[in-house]
Design an enzyme around this catalytic site. Structure first.
Site, PDB file in Angstrom:
ATOM      1  N   ASP A 137     -28.410   2.909  61.022  1.00 24.61           N
ATOM      2  CA  ASP A 137     -29.476   3.909  61.009  1.00 24.61           C
ATOM      3  C   ASP A 137     -30.813   3.237  60.709  1.00 24.61           C
ATOM      4  O   ASP A 137     -30.878   2.032  60.435  1.00 24.61           O
ATOM      5  CB  ASP A 137     -29.146   5.094  60.097  1.00 24.61           C
ATOM      6  CG  ASP A 137     -29.194   4.776  58.623  1.00 24.61           C
ATOM      7  OD1 ASP A 137     -29.858   3.801  58.237  1.00 24.61           O
ATOM      8  OD2 ASP A 137     -28.572   5.519  57.851  1.00 24.61           O
TER       9      ASP A 137
ATOM     10  N   LYS B 283     -31.863   8.337  62.206  1.00 25.56           N
ATOM     11  CA  LYS B 283     -33.047   9.145  62.337  1.00 25.56           C
ATOM     12  C   LYS B 283     -33.961   8.928  61.160  1.00 25.56           C
ATOM     13  O   LYS B 283     -33.572   8.455  60.108  1.00 25.56           O
ATOM     14  CB  LYS B 283     -32.683  10.607  62.431  1.00 25.56           C
ATOM     15  CG  LYS B 283     -31.791  11.037  61.309  1.00 25.56           C
ATOM     16  CD  LYS B 283     -31.159  12.361  61.597  1.00 25.56           C
ATOM     17  CE  LYS B 283     -30.232  12.748  60.480  1.00 25.56           C
ATOM     18  NZ  LYS B 283     -30.685  13.829  59.661  1.00 25.56           N
TER      19      LYS B 283
ATOM     20  N   MET C 164     -36.198  12.334  51.160  1.00 24.50           N
ATOM     21  CA  MET C 164     -36.717  13.005  52.359  1.00 24.50           C
ATOM     22  C   MET C 164     -37.538  14.236  51.987  1.00 24.50           C
ATOM     23  O   MET C 164     -37.371  15.317  52.546  1.00 24.50           O
ATOM     24  CB  MET C 164     -35.552  13.414  53.277  1.00 24.50           C
ATOM     25  CG  MET C 164     -34.753  12.217  53.768  1.00 24.50           C
ATOM     26  SD  MET C 164     -33.200  12.688  54.619  1.00 24.50           S
ATOM     27  CE  MET C 164     -32.164  13.220  53.247  1.00 24.50           C
TER      28      MET C 164
END
Lengths: 266, 266
Positions: B45, B67, B180
């Site tokens: 990733d 992502k 995040m």
């Protein structure tokens, strides 16, 4: 060559605080292995597995300095003093702790003491049991759609006698991971249920995770206090939440529920 | 010999999911390094640092599959299908994720898909950024007497649109570590203050932690949303709580605030 990692120099008269991870030597970091190979003296706590201590060169001095709930322990101030004395005697001192040195490991206190004494130190993170033991057991503590938050809390009271707000955490956090919580687990489980967690909610006890002595016991929140009383003495992590049900699914599906260890294979 | 670790056989047609840790190659586990050295194909990733990918042998196929918030990404179902296809073609497939595969890494979903397809898999824990980035920065997330609980939560909504109960966590947890959470940080900070956290409470932004690109920005909860808008794109962890003040003390005291990396030295 692609696989070369260069490590910093472990200078005489300095202290490195390193996490040894959950128990399996294969879950040591490259930095921690380098520290074990290079140190003159290793002060290790009781949670560092014998499989990991066996990696130290024969000439390295190993000093047990830590504690277990209800067992023998070295007072924290004595550990701080010993670290300072060993570094002042120009040794390369490795303070090796189970898991990560700053997750319920009192590493912060040791760093404050070293800084106050003018001793140069370095901190090397490790895999804390709350992540290493659970992931190795295929228990995804933040499985998407089921858990968007996970709390790590200790069952032990603070120096001021203050306790974790388990009722508040029960309401706000999806997954609860409890360290050193066996002794007070009956009261903790009761407050979780009173705060609204389901009595049928799955609970896992992870004992001596990622070592040859590993045991995983799954139950429900209602039954867990009774089970807790029957467990053998061991490093124990308690996981509470719907994600424990996902872990149970995997355990029957995969040929590798747990990373292999040196002892399991050798 | 004392330093020998024996690793399990990486069988053809199997998938290993491994955590690559926070970024510094020295914070890889021995198991993850072995997996990188042995795999035929590595699906990684975007959070796996280039320093770590550089460790793969030249013949290993590297496939980006992950992502970043607001960036390109491979849909999760496509990743699952690719893992199954590569394993079915009898490759040794390494799914390499930043941090730990089960801490906001969607590793659980990949395991469910592999299990359903009858693919044998193994999971190797890694140091999640919440611990690795903080400890490497000398920020003790559970410093005794200051924090007895720490919550890891994501700023992203769940698949059902559900959000983390930030107000509840603000009241119950001592330290908050947010993954995040940059995009929604203004709203999160407001709900923390509304729930009773002090506007003067210290906050740290850890950008690209433990890599040569690392930056640590300290501020207060009141100022943090304004600061968040000025930050460059980077893997970002946000830490909120009194322990951030302890971290700031160390940063000026020690010669080693951060583990050295290959690139920082080589």
């Amino acid at each position: 060559m692609a696989m070369t990692i260069r490590h910093p120099d472990f200078a005489l008269g300095t202290v490195w605080l390193a996490g040894a991870g959950p128990g399996d030597p294969a879950l040591l970091t490259l930095a921690a292995l380098h520290a074990i190979a290079t140190a003159d003296v290793i002060l290790h706590d009781a949670l560092v597995s014998p499989e990991i201590l066996a990696l130290a060169p024969a000439a390295t001095r190993l000093i047990p300095a830590g504690k277990r709930a209800h067992g023998e322990h070295t007072p924290q101030l004595a550990i701080n003093a010993q670290l300072i004395a060993l570094a002042s005697a120009q040794h390369r001192v490795l303070r090796l702790k189970g898991g990560d040195p700053f997750v319920f490991g009192r590493g912060g206190e040791e760093c404050l003491a070293l800084a106050a004494a003018g001793i140069v130190f370095r901190v090397i993170p490790g895999i804390s049991a709350g992540i290493g033991a659970t992931t190795a057991a295929c228990l995804p503590i933040t499985h998407r759609g089921i858990a968007r938050s996970v709390v790590f809390a200790t069952g032990e009271s603070g120096p001021d006698g203050a306790e974790v707000d388990f009722a508040g955490l029960a309401r706000a956090a999806d997954t609860l991971v409890l360290y050193m919580a066996r002794a007070k687990f009956e009261a903790i489980a009761a407050s979780l249920i009173e705060a609204g967690r389901e009595p049928a909610e799955p609970v896992a006890f992870l004992l001596d995770a990622t070592t040859p002595r590993e045991e995983i016991i799954r139950t429900t929140l209602a039954e867990a206090p009774r089970i807790a009383r029957t467990l053998r003495p061991a490093a124990t992590l308690i996981v509470i939440g719907p994600v424990v049900g996902i872990g149970a699914m995997f355990a029957t599906e995969t040929a590798f529920p747990v990373p292999d260890t040196v002892s399991a294979q050798g």
